[in-house]
Write a protein that holds these residues in place. Structure first.
Motif, PDB file in Angstrom:
ATOM      1  N   ALA A  31      14.179  -4.169   2.269  1.00 46.90           N
ATOM      2  CA  ALA A  31      13.764  -4.571   1.244  1.00 46.90           C
ATOM      3  C   ALA A  31      13.805  -5.689   1.498  1.00 46.90           C
ATOM      4  O   ALA A  31      13.120  -7.052   0.702  1.00 46.90           O
ATOM      5  N   THR A  32      15.010  -6.448   1.443  1.00 43.91           N
ATOM      6  CA  THR A  32      15.569  -7.823   1.754  1.00 43.91           C
ATOM      7  C   THR A  32      13.654  -9.254   2.958  1.00 43.91           C
ATOM      8  O   THR A  32      13.561  -9.623   2.969  1.00 43.91           O
ATOM      9  N   GLY A  33      13.674  -8.312   4.219  1.00 42.10           N
ATOM     10  CA  GLY A  33      12.666  -8.251   4.953  1.00 42.10           C
ATOM     11  C   GLY A  33      10.728  -8.294   4.074  1.00 42.10           C
ATOM     12  O   GLY A  33      10.575  -9.507   3.901  1.00 42.10           O
ATOM     13  N   MET A  34      11.040  -7.329   2.807  1.00 38.85           N
ATOM     14  CA  MET A  34       9.922  -7.999   2.053  1.00 38.85           C
ATOM     15  C   MET A  34       9.661  -8.469   1.170  1.00 38.85           C
ATOM     16  O   MET A  34       8.660 -10.047   0.645  1.00 38.85           O
ATOM     17  N   ALA A  35      10.559  -9.603   0.962  1.00 42.91           N
ATOM     18  CA  ALA A  35      10.813 -10.711  -0.676  1.00 42.91           C
ATOM     19  C   ALA A  35      10.189 -12.140   0.657  1.00 42.91           C
ATOM     20  O   ALA A  35       9.888 -12.166   0.045  1.00 42.91           O
ATOM     21  N   VAL A  36      10.201 -11.707   2.015  1.00 39.09           N
ATOM     22  CA  VAL A  36      10.177 -13.267   2.869  1.00 39.09           C
ATOM     23  C   VAL A  36       8.802 -12.899   3.358  1.00 39.09           C
ATOM     24  O   VAL A  36       7.422 -13.454   3.358  1.00 39.09           O
ATOM     25  N   LEU A  37       8.278 -11.198   3.355  1.00 41.56           N
ATOM     26  CA  LEU A  37       6.884 -11.375   3.792  1.00 41.56           C
ATOM     27  C   LEU A  37       6.004 -11.662   2.861  1.00 41.56           C
ATOM     28  O   LEU A  37       4.652 -11.986   3.559  1.00 41.56           O
ATOM     29  N   ALA A  38       6.688 -11.449   1.692  1.00 40.53           N
ATOM     30  CA  ALA A  38       5.525 -12.285   0.509  1.00 40.53           C
ATOM     31  C   ALA A  38       5.034 -13.360   0.546  1.00 40.53           C
ATOM     32  O   ALA A  38       3.975 -13.623   0.247  1.00 40.53           O
ATOM     33  N   GLU A  39       5.981 -14.256   0.868  1.00 40.72           N
ATOM     34  CA  GLU A  39       5.521 -15.726   0.791  1.00 40.72           C
ATOM     35  C   GLU A  39       4.851 -15.904   2.664  1.00 40.72           C
ATOM     36  O   GLU A  39       5.016 -17.165   2.660  1.00 40.72           O
ATOM     37  N   ARG A  40       5.672 -15.136   3.446  1.00 42.16           N
ATOM     38  CA  ARG A  40       5.087 -15.552   5.076  1.00 42.16           C
ATOM     39  C   ARG A  40       3.648 -14.903   5.308  1.00 42.16           C
ATOM     40  O   ARG A  40       4.032 -15.728   6.781  1.00 42.16           O
ATOM     41  N   SER A  41       2.845 -14.321   4.714  1.00 46.25           N
ATOM     42  CA  SER A  41       2.123 -13.261   5.497  1.00 46.25           C
ATOM     43  C   SER A  41       0.961 -13.749   5.630  1.00 46.25           C
ATOM     44  O   SER A  41      -0.131 -13.704   6.263  1.00 46.25           O
ATOM     45  N   ALA A  42       0.374 -15.253   5.062  1.00 44.14           N
ATOM     46  CA  ALA A  42      -0.771 -15.647   4.971  1.00 44.14           C
ATOM     47  C   ALA A  42      -2.000 -16.195   6.576  1.00 44.14           C
ATOM     48  O   ALA A  42      -2.522 -15.998   7.170  1.00 44.14           O
ATOM     49  N   PHE A  43      -0.264 -16.652   7.527  1.00 47.86           N
ATOM     50  CA  PHE A  43      -0.873 -16.484   9.391  1.00 47.86           C
ATOM     51  C   PHE A  43      -1.748 -15.109  10.255  1.00 47.86           C
ATOM     52  O   PHE A  43      -2.209 -15.230  10.696  1.00 47.86           O
ATOM     53  N   LEU A  44      -1.446 -14.439   9.023  1.00 46.21           N
ATOM     54  CA  LEU A  44      -1.748 -12.889   9.789  1.00 46.21           C
ATOM     55  C   LEU A  44      -2.630 -13.151   9.988  1.00 46.21           C
ATOM     56  O   LEU A  44      -3.829 -11.741  10.320  1.00 46.21           O
ATOM     57  N   GLY A  45      -3.797 -14.238   9.084  1.00 44.81           N
ATOM     58  CA  GLY A  45      -5.374 -14.322   8.650  1.00 44.81           C
ATOM     59  C   GLY A  45      -6.474 -12.924   8.835  1.00 44.81           C
ATOM     60  O   GLY A  45      -5.860 -11.671   7.578  1.00 44.81           O
TER      61      GLY A  45
END
Length: 471
Positions: free
Chosen positions: A97-111
């Protein structure tokens, strides 16, 4: 929160050669009840375990930390969840769950590719998990079949999970992951590759990351042998008859994954970047080390209680051993605090704990935990090995045992319960699995240490050396 019956949703769970219903396995029921403390604490201690965002209340694990105080609140919540199971459940819902918190904000680089936008998929998935408080398990380690070869050179097709068909509506995957903790009682499964065993150019089809419900057709959860002891009570086996974290071998047999659940595909370089650059690694490491220190404190307290109950704690040699354990505990506590105090805001405004400090914990805690277990073994020794089955207290010899096993520190039953606990944690299959888990679930400590010195900030030390050597 689930009832055990709700997990009989068509998922393919196998145990001892048979497909089973999760609800039919008693130890699964007990483990789920402990796991559900994550949800129970949100209701009983909402000031610690929840926060309000845009008028909605969420578990604190999903809060994006912006300050050191945010990390400290999350620390307290992680600790209370871990204390509910004595730190023995390493993959409670707050971990990912704590990983999902930051994934939502840092995922754009995945393309993106021609079919979908991977960054948006990851963002929307993380937001959906948060909104519904979904319990995610994850599997990243590829089967250890032949580590001398690149994954694409192993012909079985089960050296990892790989794409076998790409369609306009999604991908079809097959293959395996070596170990997946808590899979039978989770909602969703997150699949990606570990950063320490990097994929190579020829491994393209294995370059995938995705999420899928555990009842997806083609997903098979093959559980290892259980570690409980049917026929004995929790007085005999206080830990292994109370929970089993249920590691499983995961097989994908032509499983279909729609594009909106895919985050990396056909890209070995992006697969190698996924765990670290999404921020999942750093923030789940914080949760994991708080859980680990809770477990270390439990093991340290047990060793000290055994020494006292057996009348050993007035000997200087024993005191020195116990003092090493408490010193180790303080070192780890202080290092976790340092990771919070020395955190920094990243480019997204996320307050991220200091990874060097967290990796120092991960490199040291397994050895400290093993030391606590060894001290317990050596102090309890034959005393714990010789404890009769607890049912003997109700048998023909009960009155004799009540006298024979009693001491000035504890009556016979309390002494036996303590020694059974000492055996269960330090010497049983359950305890040995806990030891192995601490050594390897967060990465091989040898690899962590071999890289740690390369990333350490030694500018002050090097300045002193230069001043001394160059004057």
């Amino acid at each position: 929160m689930h009832t055990i019956e709700e997990l009989d949703d068509g998922r393919a769970v196998y145990l001892n050669g048979h497909r089973i219903k999760v609800a039919d396995i008693p130890i699964f029921r007990k483990t789920l009840a402990l796991n559900n403390q994550y949800y129970t604490l949100q209701k009983s201690h909402p000031d610690i375990h929840t926060y309000v965002e845009n008028g909605h209340r969420y578990d604190i694990a999903y809060k994006v930390p912006r300050t050191v105080d945010d990390l400290r609140q999350k620390h307290q919540a992680y600790q209370e969840i871990a204390q509910a199971n004595n730190g023995m459940l390493g993959r409670t819902p707050d971990f990912l769950a704590t990983g999902m918190a930051v994934l939502a904000e840092r995922s754009a680089f995945l393309g993106h590719n021609q079919y979908t936008n991977f960054g948006e998929n990851a963002k929307h998935y993380a937001e959906w998990v948060k909104a519904n408080d979904i319990f995610i398990s994850h599997a990243l380690q590829n089967p250890q079949l032949d580590r001398s070869k690149p994954i694409n050179a192993i012909p079985s097709g089960y050296a990892g999970v790989h794409t076998i068909e790409r369609r306009p509506d999604g991908i079809v995957v097959s293959g395996a992951k070596m170990v997946n903790t808590m899979a039978p009682i989770a909602d969703d499964l997150l699949i990606f590759n570990p950063p320490e065993l990097l994929l190579e150019k020829g491994d393209t089809s294995y370059g995938v990351a995705f999420a899928t419900p555990l009842n997806t057709p083609g997903v098979k959860i093959i559980c290892r042998k259980l570690l409980d002891h049917p026929g004995y009570t929790e007085d005999d086996y206080p830990l292994s008859n109370a929970l089993d974290e249920i590691d499983a071998y995961i097989v994908f047999d032509h499983a279909f994954i729609p594009w909106n659940q895919v985050f990396v595909e056909n890209d070995y370089e992006m697969s190698n970047r996924f765990f670290i650059e999404t921020g999942i690694f750093g923030h789940t490491s914080h949760q994991d080390e708080v859980r680990g220190i809770t477990k270390l404190e439990f093991a340290t307290s047990l060793a000290i209680r055994v020494a006292h109950t057996l009348g050993l704690d007035h000997f200087l040699g024993v005191q020195e051993k116990l003092g090493r354990l408490t010193a180790n505990l303080e070192l780890i506590k202080g290092t976790i605090t340092r990771s919070e105090d020395n955190g920094q805001l990243d480019e997204f405004g996320i307050y991220t704990p200091d990874l060097q400090a967290l990796l120092a914990v991960r490199a040291s805690l397994p050895g400290f935990f093993e030391e606590a277990m060894q001290v317990t073994q050596r102090l309890a020794a034959g005393s714990m090995v010789g404890v009769p089955g607890f049912g003997e207290f109700d048998g023909d010899n009960g009155s004799i045992l009540e006298k024979a096993l009693a001491t000035s520190q504890a009556d016979a039953k309390d002494r036996s319960k303590l020694l059974n606990l000492a055996f269960d944690l330090s010497s049983s299959g359950f305890g040995q699995r806990q030891l192995m888990y601490e050594y390897y679930h967060g990465g091989d400590p040898m690899r962590i240490r071999s890289k740690h010195y390369l990333d350490e900030d030694l500018s002050a030390g090097n300045t002193m050396l230069d001043q001394l050597l160059n004057h």
